[in-house]
Every structure is written in C-alpha cells, then in structure tokens.
Scaffold this active site. Structure first.
Site, short mmCIF file in Angstrom:
data_model
loop_
_atom_site.label_atom_id
_atom_site.label_comp_id
_atom_site.label_asym_id
_atom_site.label_seq_id
_atom_site.Cartn_x
_atom_site.Cartn_y
_atom_site.Cartn_z
N LEU A 1 41.93 -31.37 56.46
CA LEU A 1 40.85 -31.39 57.46
C LEU A 1 40.29 -29.91 57.18
CD1 LEU A 1 42.26 -33.10 60.64
CD2 LEU A 1 40.01 -33.44 59.45
N HIS A 2 39.66 -29.74 56.32
CA HIS A 2 38.81 -28.28 56.20
C HIS A 2 37.45 -28.55 55.75
CE1 HIS A 2 42.88 -26.44 56.11
NE2 HIS A 2 43.25 -27.42 55.04
N ALA A 3 36.69 -27.63 56.07
CA ALA A 3 35.24 -27.74 55.66
C ALA A 3 34.56 -28.99 56.41
CB ALA A 3 34.90 -27.43 54.09
#
Length: 93
Positions: free
Chosen positions: A14-16
């Site tokens: 759950l990044h960018a």
C-alpha cells in the site's frame, strides 16, 4: 461492526499509486472504514494514515466499518486490496 481481513496483493504494497487508489475508493463508499495492520488502525480515507501502516505485499490488513452500507463498503475495498494494482497499472502503460 462489519469486518474483513485481506492480504495486500499489490507488488509494492500500500504505497504510492495503490494507496491512492484505495483512498479514492474509500472516499466513494457510504460507510466510514478503518484499516488496521497489526496494532495500528487508521481511517481508510486518510492517505497519510494508509501510507503510515507500511503494509507491504502479503500483509494481512483488517477493514472495519459500521453503519449503513458497511458490508457493501467492505466488499468494495477488500476486492480492491485483493488485486495487484501495480500489475494493472503496467498493463495500461
């Protein structure tokens, strides 16, 4: 309270971009949703909160919602997390 547990499928976790897509989807559902990883829980509509969870590929997160539309909201968001949003992004490039 309605609850779903799902493993983060996106390769980068759950990044960018996957976090952005998740938060945008959370803003579009009727119930207030909380996402929890380990001992930390944050509002699903908070980009900084979601990023602060540090959820990587394979991390099990728990979504919780209460009130009208809770079940449907969780179904929508859990289905999104179960997809590899990074792979989908590269297929549209």
């Amino acid at each position: 309270m309605a609850r779903r547990t799902v493993a983060v499928a996106s390769a980068s976790g759950l990044h960018a971009r996957p976090a952005k897509l998740f938060v945008q989807a959370a803003m579009g559902v009727p119930a207030a949703v909380t996402i929890r990883a380990g001992d930390k829980a944050v509002p699903a509509k908070s980009m900084l909160g979601v990023l602060s969870l540090g959820a990587v590929h394979g991390t099990e997160v728990t979504l919780e919602a209460d009130g009208p539309g809770a079940e449907e909201s969780l179904d929508t968001l859990a289905a999104l997390l179960a997809r590899d949003l990074d792979a989908e992004d590269s297929s549209h490039a």
